[in-house]
Scaffold this active site. Structure first.
Site, mmCIF file in Angstrom:
data_model
loop_
_atom_site.group_PDB
_atom_site.id
_atom_site.type_symbol
_atom_site.label_atom_id
_atom_site.label_comp_id
_atom_site.label_asym_id
_atom_site.label_seq_id
_atom_site.Cartn_x
_atom_site.Cartn_y
_atom_site.Cartn_z
ATOM 1 N N GLN A 134 41.032 61.294 -105.583
ATOM 2 C CA GLN A 134 42.216 60.715 -104.751
ATOM 3 C C GLN A 134 42.338 59.520 -105.531
ATOM 4 O O GLN A 134 41.823 58.456 -105.502
ATOM 5 C CB GLN A 134 41.876 60.340 -103.209
ATOM 6 N N ASP B 118 51.398 54.539 -106.309
ATOM 7 C CA ASP B 118 50.472 53.924 -106.735
ATOM 8 C C ASP B 118 50.847 53.053 -107.897
ATOM 9 O O ASP B 118 51.751 53.645 -108.698
ATOM 10 C CB ASP B 118 49.260 54.898 -107.153
ATOM 11 N N GLY C 299 50.536 55.862 -101.230
ATOM 12 C CA GLY C 299 50.159 54.955 -102.261
ATOM 13 C C GLY C 299 48.809 54.968 -102.608
ATOM 14 O O GLY C 299 48.151 55.971 -102.712
ATOM 15 N N HIS C 300 48.103 54.040 -103.236
ATOM 16 C CA HIS C 300 47.028 54.196 -104.068
ATOM 17 C C HIS C 300 46.065 54.537 -103.112
ATOM 18 O O HIS C 300 45.021 55.284 -103.473
ATOM 19 C CB HIS C 300 46.692 52.721 -104.739
ATOM 20 N N PHE C 301 45.661 53.950 -102.035
ATOM 21 C CA PHE C 301 44.809 54.309 -101.100
ATOM 22 C C PHE C 301 45.649 55.081 -100.004
ATOM 23 O O PHE C 301 46.028 54.596 -99.063
ATOM 24 C CB PHE C 301 44.442 53.006 -100.119
#
Length: 317
Positions: A153, A264, A290-292
């Site tokens: 991820q 991200d 997004g990134h998380f």
């Protein structure tokens, strides 16, 4: 109706779930929180699910902790044994200053390997986000026989996955003394901490601000600026290791699921698609996140993981 009868009815009603609730996968009751000593450090981890079920080892990113996996745990805990540790210097694990612990990714991986040995984990799926990639790939190369499958991820293993933001970060690797003050300011900035979550998402209203305010509080603790800049200097060893990790993937061909938040700011979608160059059978999903990615796509991620593992284990997810 007397009071004892009313209480009995109320208790029975609470214990009897409606059919719609019985159909839910969520299972928070099995989640527990532990600390064990590894290499003289107190290492915190979250655990969920039956101990005899297939194990998932969830490795977190920067500047988060195992807390980032909390929304996912109850959605998988009915069928899987989940272990989510905090690295040294992160979350609720020991965070000695750099003078008391050598903050390198080799050493983080060594500590987590020690945790898996202590817990008797010899067969698991690696679930890796951001910093979890460098930690997890080191573990995979050290103990390949333990890795049943890999879930990525937003964890990069190819240079094309690094966005233009890394140009400034590479300056720190080239000249740490000249760039360290700017990097510390970035690492301890509330705005930068928020950006890591929201990135370029068109849906900022979906993000819980506690995600970055909690991380900002963590980054504001004593020694954190030194810990994180020391560790980030070692991040250059990850980029240098990309060819080695890619070679391992090509030779091993592990079952692989890639879940990638497209908003991200640090890791590009090209980094997700690059995994297929090494593992042609990799399953890749680009998410509206997004990134998380768990911030915005928790249910979607849980569904993809359950389906992927269901096929791996020969049952319906």
């Amino acid at each position: 109706m007397n009071v004892p009868t009313m209480l009995a009815i109320s208790i029975a009603a609470c214990m009897s779930l409606p059919a719609s609730a019985q159909d839910l996968h969520s299972s928070r009751r099995s989640i527990s929180y532990h600390t064990v000593e590894i290499q003289g450090l107190n290492i915190f981890y979250r655990e969920a699910g039956p101990a005899d079920a297939p194990t998932l080892l969830l490795l977190h990113g920067f500047p988060s902790s195992s807390r980032m996996w909390e929304p996912l745990l109850p959605l998988l805990a009915d069928k899987y044994h989940l272990i989510a540790p905090d690295y040294p210097g992160f979350g609720n694990s020991s965070a000695p200053p750099p003078s008391g612990f050598n903050y390198t990714f080799d050493n983080l991986a060594g500590v987590i390997e020690g945790l898996t040995t202590k817990l008797g984990l010899t067969d698991y799926v690696l679930v890796m986000q951001d910093y979890g990639g460098p930690v997890g790939f080191r573990m995979a190369l050290s103990y390949p026989e333990r890795v049943r499958a890999i879930v990525i991820q937003n964890a990069v293993s190819h240079e094309q996955g690094l966005s233009v933001l890394w140009n400034a970060r590479k300056k720190y690797w080239a000249d740490p003394a000249a760039e360290i003050d700017a990097l510390k300011a970035n690492f301890t900035s509330l705005d930068a901490t928020r950006l890591r979550h929201i990135g370029t998402s068109p849906h900022p209203e979906r993000y819980d601000p506690d995600s970055w305010t909690d991380e900002f509080a963590f980054l504001s603790r004593p020694d954190q600026a030194d810990i994180q800049t020391t560790l980030f200097l070692d991040y250059r060893t990850n980029v240098a290791s990309y060819p080695k990790w890619q070679k391992w993937l090509r030779e091993t061909q592990p079952p692989m699921l890639v879940l990638w938040g497209q908003y991200d700011p640090s890791f590009t979608v090209a980094g997700a698609n690059a995994y297929r160059n090494d593992v042609p059978g990799a399953e890749i999903h680009i998410l509206d996140a997004g990134h998380f990615a768990l911030d915005e796509a928790t249910d979607e991620i849980a569904a993809h993981i359950r389906e992927f593992l269901g096929r791996l284990d020969g049952h319906k997810g």
